[in-house]
Design an enzyme around this catalytic site. Sequence first.
Site, PDB file in Angstrom:
ATOM      1  N   ASP A  34       1.003  -1.184  -0.076  1.00  0.00           N
ATOM      2  CA  ASP A  34      -0.047   0.075  -0.061  1.00  0.00           C
ATOM      3  C   ASP A  34       0.925   1.282   0.125  1.00  0.00           C
ATOM      4  O   ASP A  34       1.933   1.327   0.537  1.00  0.00           O
ATOM      5  CB  ASP A  34      -0.987  -0.061   1.022  1.00  0.00           C
ATOM      6  CG  ASP A  34      -2.077   0.859   1.070  1.00  0.00           C
ATOM      7  OD1 ASP A  34      -3.013   0.178   0.909  1.00  0.00           O
ATOM      8  OD2 ASP A  34      -1.963   2.091   1.090  1.00  0.00           O
ATOM      9  N   THR A  90     -12.273   2.367  -6.332  1.00  0.00           N
ATOM     10  CA  THR A  90     -12.715   3.302  -7.468  1.00  0.00           C
ATOM     11  C   THR A  90     -13.813   3.875  -6.802  1.00  0.00           C
ATOM     12  O   THR A  90     -15.120   3.659  -7.159  1.00  0.00           O
ATOM     13  CB  THR A  90     -13.125   2.306  -8.620  1.00  0.00           C
ATOM     14  OG1 THR A  90     -13.964   1.132  -8.159  1.00  0.00           O
ATOM     15  CG2 THR A  90     -12.006   1.746  -9.173  1.00  0.00           C
ATOM     16  N   PHE A 156     -16.494 -10.411  -5.407  1.00  0.00           N
ATOM     17  CA  PHE A 156     -18.178 -10.523  -4.981  1.00  0.00           C
ATOM     18  C   PHE A 156     -18.392 -10.707  -3.680  1.00  0.00           C
ATOM     19  O   PHE A 156     -19.315 -10.601  -3.034  1.00  0.00           O
ATOM     20  CB  PHE A 156     -18.910 -11.609  -5.654  1.00  0.00           C
ATOM     21  CG  PHE A 156     -18.626 -11.756  -7.130  1.00  0.00           C
ATOM     22  CD1 PHE A 156     -19.473 -10.616  -8.094  1.00  0.00           C
ATOM     23  CD2 PHE A 156     -17.898 -12.628  -7.816  1.00  0.00           C
ATOM     24  CE1 PHE A 156     -19.340 -10.633  -9.400  1.00  0.00           C
ATOM     25  CE2 PHE A 156     -17.565 -12.769  -9.300  1.00  0.00           C
ATOM     26  CZ  PHE A 156     -18.393 -11.700 -10.087  1.00  0.00           C
ATOM     27  N   LEU A 257     -34.749  -9.476  -0.317  1.00  0.00           N
ATOM     28  CA  LEU A 257     -36.204  -8.817  -0.505  1.00  0.00           C
ATOM     29  C   LEU A 257     -36.467  -8.416   0.871  1.00  0.00           C
ATOM     30  O   LEU A 257     -37.564  -8.380   0.979  1.00  0.00           O
ATOM     31  CB  LEU A 257     -36.871 -10.093  -0.897  1.00  0.00           C
ATOM     32  CG  LEU A 257     -37.155 -10.366  -2.424  1.00  0.00           C
ATOM     33  CD1 LEU A 257     -38.128 -11.380  -2.423  1.00  0.00           C
ATOM     34  CD2 LEU A 257     -37.221  -9.028  -3.074  1.00  0.00           C
ATOM     35  N   CYS A 267     -20.050   0.343  -2.216  1.00  0.00           N
ATOM     36  CA  CYS A 267     -20.299  -0.568  -3.548  1.00  0.00           C
ATOM     37  C   CYS A 267     -21.656  -0.270  -4.149  1.00  0.00           C
ATOM     38  O   CYS A 267     -21.603   0.390  -5.344  1.00  0.00           O
ATOM     39  CB  CYS A 267     -20.189  -1.892  -3.119  1.00  0.00           C
ATOM     40  SG  CYS A 267     -18.537  -2.425  -2.313  1.00  0.00           S
ATOM     41  N   ARG A 337     -19.683   4.154   5.040  1.00  0.00           N
ATOM     42  CA  ARG A 337     -19.814   5.013   3.737  1.00  0.00           C
ATOM     43  C   ARG A 337     -21.283   5.047   3.124  1.00  0.00           C
ATOM     44  O   ARG A 337     -22.088   3.889   3.047  1.00  0.00           O
ATOM     45  CB  ARG A 337     -18.851   4.316   2.584  1.00  0.00           C
ATOM     46  CG  ARG A 337     -17.565   4.665   2.687  1.00  0.00           C
ATOM     47  CD  ARG A 337     -16.532   3.982   1.969  1.00  0.00           C
ATOM     48  NE  ARG A 337     -16.683   2.532   2.254  1.00  0.00           N
ATOM     49  CZ  ARG A 337     -16.064   1.549   1.300  1.00  0.00           C
ATOM     50  NH1 ARG A 337     -15.482   2.155   0.178  1.00  0.00           N
ATOM     51  NH2 ARG A 337     -16.104   0.386   1.650  1.00  0.00           N
TER      52      ARG A 337
HETATM   53  C1  UGA Z   1     -22.190  -5.850  -1.949  1.00  0.00           C
HETATM   54  C2  UGA Z   1     -22.420  -7.216  -2.773  1.00  0.00           C
HETATM   55  O1  UGA Z   1     -23.458  -7.967  -1.953  1.00  0.00           O
HETATM   56  C3  UGA Z   1     -21.284  -7.996  -2.843  1.00  0.00           C
HETATM   57  O2  UGA Z   1     -21.478  -9.199  -3.663  1.00  0.00           O
HETATM   58  C4  UGA Z   1     -20.107  -7.091  -3.539  1.00  0.00           C
HETATM   59  O3  UGA Z   1     -18.893  -7.787  -3.705  1.00  0.00           O
HETATM   60  C5  UGA Z   1     -19.931  -5.797  -2.992  1.00  0.00           C
HETATM   61  O4  UGA Z   1     -21.097  -4.899  -2.825  1.00  0.00           O
HETATM   62  C6  UGA Z   1     -19.124  -5.015  -3.720  1.00  0.00           C
HETATM   63  O5  UGA Z   1     -19.244  -4.623  -4.827  1.00  0.00           O
HETATM   64  O6  UGA Z   1     -17.729  -5.069  -3.003  1.00  0.00           O
HETATM   65  P1  UGA Z   1     -21.810  -5.225   0.498  1.00  0.00           P
HETATM   66  O7  UGA Z   1     -21.803  -3.923   0.078  1.00  0.00           O
HETATM   67  O8  UGA Z   1     -20.833  -5.662   1.519  1.00  0.00           O
HETATM   68  O9  UGA Z   1     -21.795  -6.149  -0.752  1.00  0.00           O
HETATM   69  O10 UGA Z   1     -23.261  -5.237   1.285  1.00  0.00           O
HETATM   70  P2  UGA Z   1     -24.678  -6.169   0.746  1.00  0.00           P
HETATM   71  O11 UGA Z   1     -24.633  -7.280   1.931  1.00  0.00           O
HETATM   72  O12 UGA Z   1     -24.787  -6.293  -0.669  1.00  0.00           O
HETATM   73  O13 UGA Z   1     -25.624  -4.956   1.240  1.00  0.00           O
HETATM   74  C7  UGA Z   1     -25.554  -3.842   0.696  1.00  0.00           C
HETATM   75  C8  UGA Z   1     -26.944  -2.853   1.354  1.00  0.00           C
HETATM   76  O14 UGA Z   1     -28.019  -3.440   0.873  1.00  0.00           O
HETATM   77  C9  UGA Z   1     -26.768  -2.609   2.919  1.00  0.00           C
HETATM   78  O15 UGA Z   1     -26.913  -1.244   3.149  1.00  0.00           O
HETATM   79  C10 UGA Z   1     -28.107  -3.717   3.393  1.00  0.00           C
HETATM   80  O16 UGA Z   1     -28.618  -3.065   4.606  1.00  0.00           O
HETATM   81  C11 UGA Z   1     -28.960  -3.438   2.251  1.00  0.00           C
HETATM   82  N1  UGA Z   1     -29.948  -4.415   2.023  1.00  0.00           N
HETATM   83  C12 UGA Z   1     -29.299  -5.754   1.578  1.00  0.00           C
HETATM   84  C13 UGA Z   1     -31.519  -4.259   2.172  1.00  0.00           C
HETATM   85  O17 UGA Z   1     -31.562  -3.090   2.118  1.00  0.00           O
HETATM   86  N2  UGA Z   1     -32.300  -5.397   1.962  1.00  0.00           N
HETATM   87  C14 UGA Z   1     -31.755  -6.505   1.663  1.00  0.00           C
HETATM   88  O18 UGA Z   1     -32.586  -7.470   1.459  1.00  0.00           O
HETATM   89  C15 UGA Z   1     -30.448  -6.631   1.445  1.00  0.00           C
END
Ligand code: UGA
Length: 440
Positions: A34, A90, A156, A257, A267, A337
């Site tokens: 880094d 990014t 992912f 859902l 992300c 974030r």
């Molecule tokens: C997401 C993707 O799920 C990963 O597969 C991906 O690798 C990652 O982004 C990335 O691009 O690096 P992450 O940001 O860790 O992962 O979080 P998620 O578990 O996807 O949740 C994202 C947001 O959606 C959270 O704020 C969560 O509270 C919300 N969410 C999730 C809902 O409001 N409802 C749901 O049913 C599921």
Amino acid sequence: MSERPRLSVIGTGYLGATHAVCMVELGYEVIGLDVDHAKIDALRAGQIPFFEPGLPELLAKHMDSGKLRFTTDYAEVAEFADVHFVCVGTPQKQGQYAADLTYVEAAFTSLAQHLTRRALVVGKSTVPAGTAARMAQLLADVSPNKDVELAWNPEFLREGFAVEDTLRPDRLVFGVHSEWAEQTIRSAFAPVIENGCPVIVTDYATAELVKVAANSFLATKISFINAMAEVCEATGADVTQLADAIGHDARIGRRFLNAGLGFGGGCLPKDIRAFIARAGELGVDQAVSFLRDVDEINLRRRARTVELGLDLNDGSYRGTKVAVLGAAFKPNSDDVRDSPALDVAASIARRGAEVYLYDPEANANAAKRHPELTYVNTLDEAVSGADLVMLLTEWNEFRQMDPEFIGSKVNKRNIVDGRNVLDPVQWRGAGWVYRSLGRP
Ligand code: UGA
């Protein structure tokens, strides 16, 4: 290429630190780089600079194995490794939808300058389609060794499950343009592949798009159910039952859902915006124009949550004490974030509420962004004397709250359940005025 290539990981943020430590766990020798000396010092001291269950233990396990080291020196990395994973961020460009590729370009340029021996450079960062082809050209132009090649390998992993997702991913995607590149990247994931993980071998553009398409789909699924929540609110229907019922259809599926305050984090929000920007440049903006609705539906839920609290507070936040439970964008993370919870907390503070915020892990990060809020270290302190409780991140500690016990602490039994995780019957039975998103 030897059966076990030596690996480097460029960028030791969330993705890179996880990748570096997990690859050692899988049996590889790894060097992490880094440009941020503070991050490298922390990792050398055995500290993971963010909250991720299981990762500190894994780092401790391998710290003294001689198989994992950290540096700020590109020459050292280039000399050591056969395969280089570029894992830099990014972020969204200030005031724009597009992704900022400054860090990707800097990492590729700095590394390429030192590549005097044959190597495979693997891009893992989430990038707009077309970036990989540009980086391949950059490597060809800048590397002293002309046999340096590029592969694109989107990531992912989910925060909170990063170790599990890295050790046992549900698929691997390799964007490659030569047989050698394919064999080399396969050798860098051999234990995962031997474990039965499906592999999709494709071109650069498809590999780049898989990542943004996956995140766009997930964001769309969440906004779909949140749009249904808006309709439920207008009709008196219950969105959680609706989600259970449609989720039983295997073609739809119940996961992602969960209606509520919507998505945030580093992300999903920025990836759909960067996709909109890139599609515009490619002349196919109509193809993804629905993502603007996905974004708007998502942001409307935050405004709706502020309104629900306002209703319970008799039309004004001014002079009231509000307990905000949660600041992280989701549980099991200290990441704030684009956090919906923190956004709502800041918004009600601007409207005159005295906000007492408690998050089991994210207080410190939240305080850097919103020092105007009052941060407390226990649930008890947050709810004591509160006129309103708002549950905004569904940590287990909040899901398991006892309405009688919490009720004995507050000034008024008013609660907004921004994540639909409490039982309305139980809470109303204990004398609470309970409001949630998409449920009567
Ligand atoms: C997401 C993707 O799920 C990963 O597969 C991906 O690798 C990652 O982004 C990335 O691009 O690096 P992450 O940001 O860790 O992962 O979080 P998620 O578990 O996807 O949740 C994202 C947001 O959606 C959270 O704020 C969560 O509270 C919300 N969410 C999730 C809902 O409001 N409802 C749901 O049913 C599921």
